[in-house]
Scaffold this active site. Structure first.
Site, mmCIF file in Angstrom:
data_model
loop_
_atom_site.group_PDB
_atom_site.id
_atom_site.type_symbol
_atom_site.label_atom_id
_atom_site.label_comp_id
_atom_site.label_asym_id
_atom_site.label_seq_id
_atom_site.Cartn_x
_atom_site.Cartn_y
_atom_site.Cartn_z
ATOM 1 N N CYS A 98 45.818 43.570 39.170
ATOM 2 C CA CYS A 98 45.375 42.566 40.134
ATOM 3 C C CYS A 98 46.389 41.413 40.176
ATOM 4 C CB CYS A 98 43.976 42.060 39.805
ATOM 5 S SG CYS A 98 43.874 40.754 38.585
ATOM 6 N N GLU A 99 46.630 40.925 41.370
ATOM 7 C CA GLU A 99 47.650 39.892 41.529
ATOM 8 C C GLU A 99 47.177 38.519 41.063
ATOM 9 O OE1 GLU A 99 47.130 38.432 46.140
ATOM 10 O OE2 GLU A 99 48.459 40.107 45.747
ATOM 11 N N HIS A 100 45.886 38.365 40.818
ATOM 12 C CA HIS A 100 45.368 37.066 40.412
ATOM 13 C C HIS A 100 45.483 36.826 38.903
ATOM 14 C CE1 HIS A 100 42.820 37.796 44.192
ATOM 15 N NE2 HIS A 100 43.830 37.011 44.506
ATOM 16 N N HIS A 101 45.328 37.890 38.112
ATOM 17 C CA HIS A 101 45.351 37.724 36.656
ATOM 18 C C HIS A 101 46.317 38.687 35.957
ATOM 19 C CE1 HIS A 101 41.266 36.618 38.136
ATOM 20 N NE2 HIS A 101 41.500 35.544 37.400
ATOM 21 N N GLN A 139 42.387 45.053 45.944
ATOM 22 C CA GLN A 139 41.939 46.404 46.302
ATOM 23 C C GLN A 139 41.866 46.605 47.808
ATOM 24 O OE1 GLN A 139 38.615 47.841 43.975
ATOM 25 N NE2 GLN A 139 37.977 49.240 45.590
ATOM 26 N N HIS A 167 37.571 46.447 37.818
ATOM 27 C CA HIS A 167 38.592 45.420 37.643
ATOM 28 C C HIS A 167 38.408 44.762 36.275
ATOM 29 C CE1 HIS A 167 39.831 45.056 42.051
ATOM 30 N NE2 HIS A 167 38.857 45.956 42.039
ATOM 31 N N CYS A 169 39.577 42.109 35.254
ATOM 32 C CA CYS A 169 39.369 40.660 35.350
ATOM 33 C C CYS A 169 37.883 40.318 35.466
ATOM 34 C CB CYS A 169 40.144 40.065 36.518
ATOM 35 S SG CYS A 169 39.716 40.749 38.126
#
Length: 212
Positions: A98-101, A139, A167, A169
């Protein structure tokens, strides 16, 4: 609305998302050392001495999709056929981040299309999924990229993609909800326009045939 791309459009789509390294591997390793220090660890102790090198190597592998293009991946494996029945490749394992975490996304993809004069090698469908998965992702975008790539490459009667994933995260941090799954889909062409075709796709991915 059905999206349609020319081969040139598909090439541009791949090129735009390619990574251009702006730092050296040594700088990346130094950044990992800084993170370890920030965690209160000693990056020079025996167990962590080679960790920066390993982390950089792992991250490069997990994001290797940035260095791939659809042209290179397909290698000419698009063939002219008169087939016009649904082609489905189901349960394609997906491993993304995931690009956030930058935590893992683990799941599977189900990909179908109805040809209109052209088919693609079955293994290439899995490789397209893998190429886009090996990038920092959300996603929803991953699902759309797979569908758009097949639509642009084959100009089929329609494309359907469903991705089911968990996920880390959400599992390891934040709400900490193990067992939760996220489902996303992209329906194009006849899959969007014809409820019966869409229902056939849904029934096929739910059915688990026996190999015996």
């Amino acid at each position: 609305m059905t999206l349609s791309f020319s081969p040139d459009d598909i090439r541009k789509q791949a090129v735009i998302t390619e990574s251009k390294p702006v730092v050296s591997e040594a700088e990346m390793q130094q950044a990992v050392r800084t993170l370890l220090l920030g965690m209160g660890e000693d990056p020079d102790r025996e167990g962590l001495r080679d960790t920066p090198k390993r982390v950089v190597k792992a991250l490069k592998f997990l994001t290797s999709g940035y260095q791939q293009s659809l042209d290179e991946l397909l290698n000419g494996a698009v063939f002219h056929e008169d087939a016009n029945e649904m082609v489905l490749v189901r349960d394609i394992d997906l491993f993304s981040s995931c690009e956030h975490h930058i935590l893992p996304i683990l799941g599977r993809a189900h990909v179908a299309y109805i040809p209109d004069g052209k088919v693609i090698g079955l293994s290439k469908i899995a490789r397209i999924c893998e190429m886009y998965a090996r990038r920092l992702q959300v996603q929803e975008r991953l699902t759309q990229q797979i569908a758009d790539a097949l639509q642009g490459l084959l100009k089929p009667q329609g494309v359907a993609v469903m991705v089911e994933a968990t996920h880390m995260c959400m599992v390891m941090r934040g709400v900490q909800k193990p067992g939760s799954w996220t489902v996303t889909s992209s329906m194009q062409g006849v899959f969007a326009e014809d409820a019966r075709t869409r229902q056939e796709f849904m029934e096929l991915i739910r059915h688990r045939p026996s190999l015996h």
